[in-house]
Enzyme design. Structure first.
Site, PDB file in Angstrom:
ATOM      1  CD  GLU A   1      15.883 -14.427   4.163  1.00  0.00           C
ATOM      2  OE1 GLU A   1      15.152 -14.927   5.051  1.00  0.00           O
ATOM      3  OE2 GLU A   1      16.512 -13.370   4.318  1.00  0.00           O
TER       4      GLU A   1
ATOM      5  CG  ASP B   1      -1.935   1.069   1.249  1.00  0.00           C
ATOM      6  OD1 ASP B   1      -2.797   1.044   0.350  1.00  0.00           O
ATOM      7  OD2 ASP B   1      -1.896   1.961   2.132  1.00  0.00           O
TER       8      ASP B   1
END
Ligand code: GLC
Length: 549
Positions: A269, A220
């Site tokens: 990751e 956002d």
């Protein structure tokens, strides 16, 4: 709670038998606005169990992923974009196990799940902000926000001339006389991203939801986190009117990119190609592409496309500009026509004639779904829902509506709860006929419900299903990076898309009259009835056709 990091999805099929496909490059992503999607417990507000129960609709529709607008603990001053606790589900939407269920159920259906993250600001009820107010001027707690002394003799004037996107000054004064910055509502204080604790906190929030199994984030106000040093004045009013068209010291500052490089390392990751899409309102698509350079984010919303009208030359130009800008950084373009902040495109394109609006909306959908890259569908557009323009003032909740001169304040009209079934409101949105819905639905939506449209080949719903199925069956739609423009009469767009295994020609007649053209292939799908005499086809006004060529 499951802590799975490996997606339950089957491995993606390779595009051409060699390279593995990155799922997000041509994904169709469906926006669920939780409070208006499906209400499981009958309180009039949509919730996570309601959404989970309706996931089969999305599977059947044929989208690849779901993006959920915020469902976190929030006083709902801006419909959940004011977050009080980033790790908790607001009781109005359910519980954390409900979020976990939704993610697992979606994965079981082969749908990915993207959640919203709101890093520019929090709620004034967030622990950090409450503490900042309590501990007063000069306290370390205040440094995590932008507190400043006011101007004028008694500090009675805001520290600078910035305007809130929702209207009025971007500053509010607290009891001890200091002012704090909020680019949106006063209930949404902006974080100070110069502070290392803010970075740490959001790293931890990202990991929290990634550990729960989400496939990515919609960021956002991704362009807002970093403010120009010294918070300089802009020097004129009407900033909001010019937003997106001019550079301002609180948006699109170069410093934001460092944050996204950091976030990308976290996403990478995790197994399963977790992604991030930026809500970045920038002055140009080239500026948006900077969020997608190597090592940064995966996608950014294409608001320039969303704000382009029903105009052949303008659409062609924005498609070309978008593809050039995105190809230059190796990112997929994205295409979007509606979301929870704008007037639904059925109504935007109508020019006062609802039937024309729907015709154009369907034509625009086929155009969007033929372009290379990823497409976003906003809940209800598959039903052809129009904007609700006649909401009485007393039911409105958009904070912009209550603040003068800000963003138009009409965002409630695209947020009316979806009609699913039945003869009476809330049309299956909630479990009880005649039960509540947080915004009233028009009576005419009886005929627009999923149930009413299901199985009717002339319905918008079946049209969307057919379009998404064809897009899956024909990799030329969606895949790749380029369009090959073909000669076409004025007001008509025609282009070829090619992928290993075949090509598709897409023809869009944006004029008010039918056009007759040589047939380029086998008719695949059309947004209105196409007639053909073998060699020539007549494409109706405001319609789009796909041909397998
Ligand atoms: C984004 C959201 C919008 C919200 C604003 C503040 O623009 O899409 O709904 O009001 O950010 O968080």
């Amino acid at each position: 709670m499951t802590q799975h990091v490996t997606s339950a999805l089957p491995a993606d099929a390779p595009d051409d038998g060699s390279a593995p496909r990155e799922w997000w490059r041509d994904a169709v992503i469906y926006q669920v606005y939780p409070r208006s999607f499906a209400d499981g417990n009958g309180d009039g507000m949509g919730d996570l169990p309601g959404a989970t129960a309706r996931l089969p609709h999305l599977r059947r529709l044929g989208v690849d992923a779901v993006w959920l607008s915020p469902f976190y603990a929030s006083p709902q001053a801006d419909a959940g974009y004011d977050v009080a606790d980033y790790r908790a589900v607001d009781p109005v939407f359910g519980s954390l196990p409900d979020a976990d269920d939704l993610v697992r159920e979606a994965h079981a259906l082969g749908l990915r799940v993207i959640v919203d993250v709101v890093p520019n600001h929090c709620s004034d009820q967030h622990e950090w902000f409450k503490r900042a107010l309590r501990e007063g001027s000069g306290s370390p707690a205040r440094e995590r926000f932008h507190f400043r002394a006011g101007k004028g003799e008694d500090g009675q004037l805001p520290p600078n001339d910035w305007e809130s996107v929702f209207g009025g000054p971007a500053w509010t004064r607290v009891a001890d006389g200091a002012w704090y910055l909020h680019l949106f509502a006063p209930e949404q204080p902006d974080f100070n991203w110069e502070h290392p604790a803010v970075h740490d906190e959001f790293r931890s929030i990202l990991r929290y939801w990634l550990d729960l199994g989400v496939d990515g984030f919609r960021i956002d106000v991704a362009h807002g986190l970093v403010k120009a040093a010294g918070l300089p004045d802009i020097g004129h009013e009407e900033q909001v009117k010019l937003l997106g068209k001019q550079a301002v010291p609180y948006f699109d500052q170069d410093g934001v990119h460092e944050i996204y490089r950091d976030w990308r390392r976290i996403l990478d990751e995790y197994e399963g190609e977790r992604i991030a899409v930026a809500e970045a309102w920038t002055p140009t698509v080239e500026r948006s592409a900077r969020y997608l350079r190597a090592g940064e984010l995966h996608q950014a919303f294409n608001f320039e496309y969303l704000t382009t009208g029903w105009d052949a030359a303008a659409l062609r130009a924005v498609v070309d500009r978008s593809l050039d800008a995105m190809n230059a950084v190796g990112a997929p373009a994205t295409w979007v026509l509606s979301n929870h902040d704008v007037v639904r495109h059925t109504t935007r394109f109508a020019d006062g004639d609802a039937a024309r609006g729907l015709r154009r909306a369907k034509a625009a959908t086929l155009l969007m779904l033929a372009l290379p890259g990823s497409a976003y569908v906003y809940q209800g557009e598959e039903l052809g829902l129009p904007e609700v323009t006649e909401l009485p003032d007393e039911v409105r909740q958009d904070p912009a509506f209550f603040r003068s001169t800000g963003q138009d304040g009409t965002r409630d009209g695209c947020r009316v709860p979806l009609p699913w079934s039945g003869e009476r409101a809330p049309f299956g949105f909630g479990p009880v006929e005649g039960g509540p819905s947080w915004l009233p639905q028009p009576a005419a939506w009886k005929d627009l419900s999923v149930e009413a449209q299901e199985g009717d080949p002339a319905s918008t719903l079946e049209f969307y299903r057919a379009a998404l199925a064809a897009r899956r069956a024909h990799p030329a739609l969606g895949a790749g990076r380029d369009v090959e423009w073909l000669d076409a009469p004025e007001g008509v767009l025609s282009f070829r898309r090619t992928a290993p295994g075949g090509s598709v020609v897409c023809t869009v007649n944006l004029t008010a009259a039918p056009v007759t053209l040589p047939v380029p292939g086998t008719l695949l799908l059309a947004s209105a009835e196409v007639t053909s005499d073998g060699g020539a086809a007549t494409v109706p006004a405001d319609s789009t056709v796909w041909w397998a060529a």
